[in-house]
Design a protein around this motif. Structure first.
Motif, short mmCIF file in Angstrom:
data_model
loop_
_atom_site.label_atom_id
_atom_site.label_comp_id
_atom_site.label_asym_id
_atom_site.label_seq_id
_atom_site.Cartn_x
_atom_site.Cartn_y
_atom_site.Cartn_z
N VAL A 83 12.23 6.26 -3.41
CA VAL A 83 11.33 7.35 -3.71
C VAL A 83 11.85 8.05 -5.03
CG1 VAL A 83 10.14 9.05 -3.03
CG2 VAL A 83 10.81 7.40 -1.40
N GLY A 84 11.15 7.79 -6.06
CA GLY A 84 11.60 8.47 -7.35
C GLY A 84 11.24 7.56 -8.42
N GLU A 85 11.37 8.19 -9.70
CA GLU A 85 10.95 7.55 -10.72
C GLU A 85 12.26 7.80 -12.08
OE1 GLU A 85 9.43 4.43 -12.50
OE2 GLU A 85 8.23 5.30 -10.88
N GLY A 86 12.69 6.59 -12.73
CA GLY A 86 13.73 7.02 -13.58
C GLY A 86 13.97 5.71 -14.34
N PRO A 87 15.01 5.97 -15.36
CA PRO A 87 15.01 4.91 -16.33
C PRO A 87 15.74 3.46 -15.91
CG PRO A 87 16.51 6.58 -16.76
CD PRO A 87 15.54 7.17 -15.70
N LEU A 88 16.21 3.73 -14.51
CA LEU A 88 16.74 2.52 -13.91
C LEU A 88 15.86 1.56 -13.02
CD1 LEU A 88 20.21 4.11 -12.73
CD2 LEU A 88 19.79 2.64 -14.76
N ARG A 89 14.60 1.77 -13.39
CA ARG A 89 13.67 1.07 -12.47
C ARG A 89 13.66 -0.32 -12.67
NH1 ARG A 89 8.93 2.44 -9.39
NH2 ARG A 89 7.72 0.58 -8.74
N GLY A 90 13.74 -0.89 -13.73
CA GLY A 90 13.79 -2.31 -14.02
C GLY A 90 14.94 -2.63 -13.82
N GLU A 91 16.15 -1.96 -13.94
CA GLU A 91 17.44 -2.44 -13.27
C GLU A 91 17.46 -2.55 -11.87
OE1 GLU A 91 21.28 -1.10 -15.22
OE2 GLU A 91 19.88 0.16 -16.56
N GLY A 92 16.75 -1.70 -11.16
CA GLY A 92 16.73 -1.71 -9.65
C GLY A 92 15.89 -2.90 -9.30
N GLU A 93 15.10 -3.28 -9.88
CA GLU A 93 14.20 -4.43 -9.54
C GLU A 93 15.02 -5.65 -9.70
OE1 GLU A 93 10.76 -3.90 -12.07
OE2 GLU A 93 9.69 -2.52 -10.53
N ALA A 94 15.72 -5.68 -10.97
CA ALA A 94 16.40 -7.06 -10.99
C ALA A 94 17.52 -6.99 -10.05
CB ALA A 94 16.78 -6.86 -12.41
N ALA A 95 18.15 -5.97 -9.68
CA ALA A 95 19.30 -5.99 -8.83
C ALA A 95 18.98 -6.27 -7.38
CB ALA A 95 20.19 -4.54 -8.89
N ALA A 96 17.78 -5.83 -7.06
CA ALA A 96 17.30 -6.19 -5.70
C ALA A 96 17.11 -7.67 -5.74
CB ALA A 96 15.92 -5.45 -5.58
N SER B 91 24.54 10.11 -4.86
CA SER B 91 24.85 10.76 -6.18
C SER B 91 26.14 10.91 -6.34
CB SER B 91 24.25 12.46 -5.95
OG SER B 91 22.71 12.30 -5.84
N SER B 92 26.60 11.19 -7.93
CA SER B 92 27.89 11.39 -8.27
C SER B 92 27.93 12.91 -8.50
CB SER B 92 28.16 10.85 -9.47
OG SER B 92 27.23 10.99 -10.66
N TYR B 93 26.85 13.66 -8.68
CA TYR B 93 26.88 15.20 -8.77
C TYR B 93 25.35 15.73 -8.04
CZ TYR B 93 26.31 19.88 -10.44
OH TYR B 93 26.09 20.93 -10.54
N GLU B 94 25.62 16.65 -7.29
CA GLU B 94 24.49 17.41 -6.64
C GLU B 94 24.85 18.92 -6.67
OE1 GLU B 94 21.53 16.76 -5.74
OE2 GLU B 94 21.70 14.60 -5.89
N GLY B 95 23.81 19.81 -6.99
CA GLY B 95 23.87 21.12 -6.87
C GLY B 95 23.75 21.42 -5.15
N ARG B 96 22.68 21.75 -4.95
CA ARG B 96 22.42 21.92 -3.44
C ARG B 96 21.15 21.10 -3.16
NH1 ARG B 96 23.48 26.47 0.14
NH2 ARG B 96 21.98 26.40 2.02
N PRO B 97 21.41 19.84 -3.02
CA PRO B 97 20.22 18.98 -2.69
C PRO B 97 19.24 18.90 -1.64
CG PRO B 97 22.29 17.86 -1.79
CD PRO B 97 22.55 19.36 -2.18
N ASN B 98 17.93 19.54 -2.36
CA ASN B 98 16.76 19.96 -1.31
C ASN B 98 16.52 18.56 -0.51
OD1 ASN B 98 16.37 22.44 -1.91
ND2 ASN B 98 15.04 21.98 -3.55
N VAL B 99 16.59 17.30 -0.84
CA VAL B 99 16.13 16.42 -0.12
C VAL B 99 17.35 16.26 1.08
CG1 VAL B 99 18.05 14.58 -1.45
CG2 VAL B 99 15.84 13.61 -0.24
N VAL B 100 18.37 16.58 1.28
CA VAL B 100 19.27 16.66 2.23
C VAL B 100 18.89 17.78 3.38
CG1 VAL B 100 21.53 17.33 3.16
CG2 VAL B 100 21.52 15.82 1.09
N GLY C 204 8.62 4.92 -6.50
CA GLY C 204 7.93 5.67 -7.42
C GLY C 204 8.10 7.15 -7.22
N ALA C 205 7.54 7.92 -7.89
CA ALA C 205 7.63 9.64 -7.81
C ALA C 205 6.40 9.48 -6.63
CB ALA C 205 7.16 10.12 -9.22
N GLN C 206 6.55 10.64 -5.85
CA GLN C 206 5.79 10.56 -4.73
C GLN C 206 5.39 12.27 -4.84
OE1 GLN C 206 4.75 8.21 -2.29
NE2 GLN C 206 5.26 7.09 -3.91
N ASP C 207 3.97 12.53 -4.35
CA ASP C 207 3.42 13.73 -4.22
C ASP C 207 4.24 14.53 -3.31
OD1 ASP C 207 1.38 15.88 -2.75
OD2 ASP C 207 1.14 15.73 -4.84
N PRO C 208 4.70 15.80 -3.55
CA PRO C 208 5.68 16.51 -2.50
C PRO C 208 5.00 16.29 -1.08
CG PRO C 208 5.87 17.77 -4.58
CD PRO C 208 4.53 16.39 -4.73
#
Length: 166
Positions: free
Chosen positions: A25-38, A72-81, A51-55
């Protein structure tokens, strides 16, 4: 957020899981690489890049999930958690400061390794024996807006006091 690490770990775990499925869930510059990797990892049939989802829809995603995987390699206080735990959904997170803080009472949900085999191993073990939803919810009961605001106010007061004494 390292979605490619998540996909590689999922591909290693998939043969050990009953009906393996992953949704990114989400959108970013790695989408194409993600599809190819899968596709190249042989799990394209089990991967959904939604892709991005309405909250407003996130609660439905949590309700459908057996676990949330956060590589993640870095997170502040991840709301998703916070959101996943409040929904009673287990989280498997790579060790970052923010995730480690939120999962302090649930150390089995932290993965110290940052490589696909380590994440895959922890994912398989978590899905085989997930913590009880009530235990997950209890871990974030104190994480309210009021408590966060109070902590921030104390921190800022302390910083202002120390800064003024120099």
């Amino acid at each position: 957020k390292r979605p490619l690490l998540a996909l590689r770990a999922f591909a290693l775990a998939a043969p050990l899981l009953e009906r393996p499925r992953i949704a990114l869930v989400g959108e970013g510059p790695l989408r194409g690489e993600g599809e190819a990797a899968a596709r190249s990892l042989g799990v394209g049939h089990a991967v959904r890049l939604v892709g991005a989802q309405d909250p407003g829809w996130l609660a439905d995603w949590y309700a459908a999930a057996n676990c949330l995987l956060l590589c993640s390699s870095y997170e502040g206080r991840p709301n998703v958690v916070l959101e996943a735990l409040a929904s009673g959904v287990p989280v498997l997170a790579t060790r970052t400061e923010g995730a480690a803080e939120l999962l302090a009472t649930l150390p089995e949900l932290l993965c110290d390794g940052n490589d696909p085999p380590a994440v895959a191993d922890r994912l398989v073990r978590l899905l085989a024996a997930p913590p009880l939803p009530d235990r997950l919810r209890a871990a974030v009961l104190a994480c309210t807006w009021a408590a966060s605001s109070e902590l921030l106010e104390r921190f800022l007061t302390m910083a202002a006091t120390r800064g003024g004494s120099r």
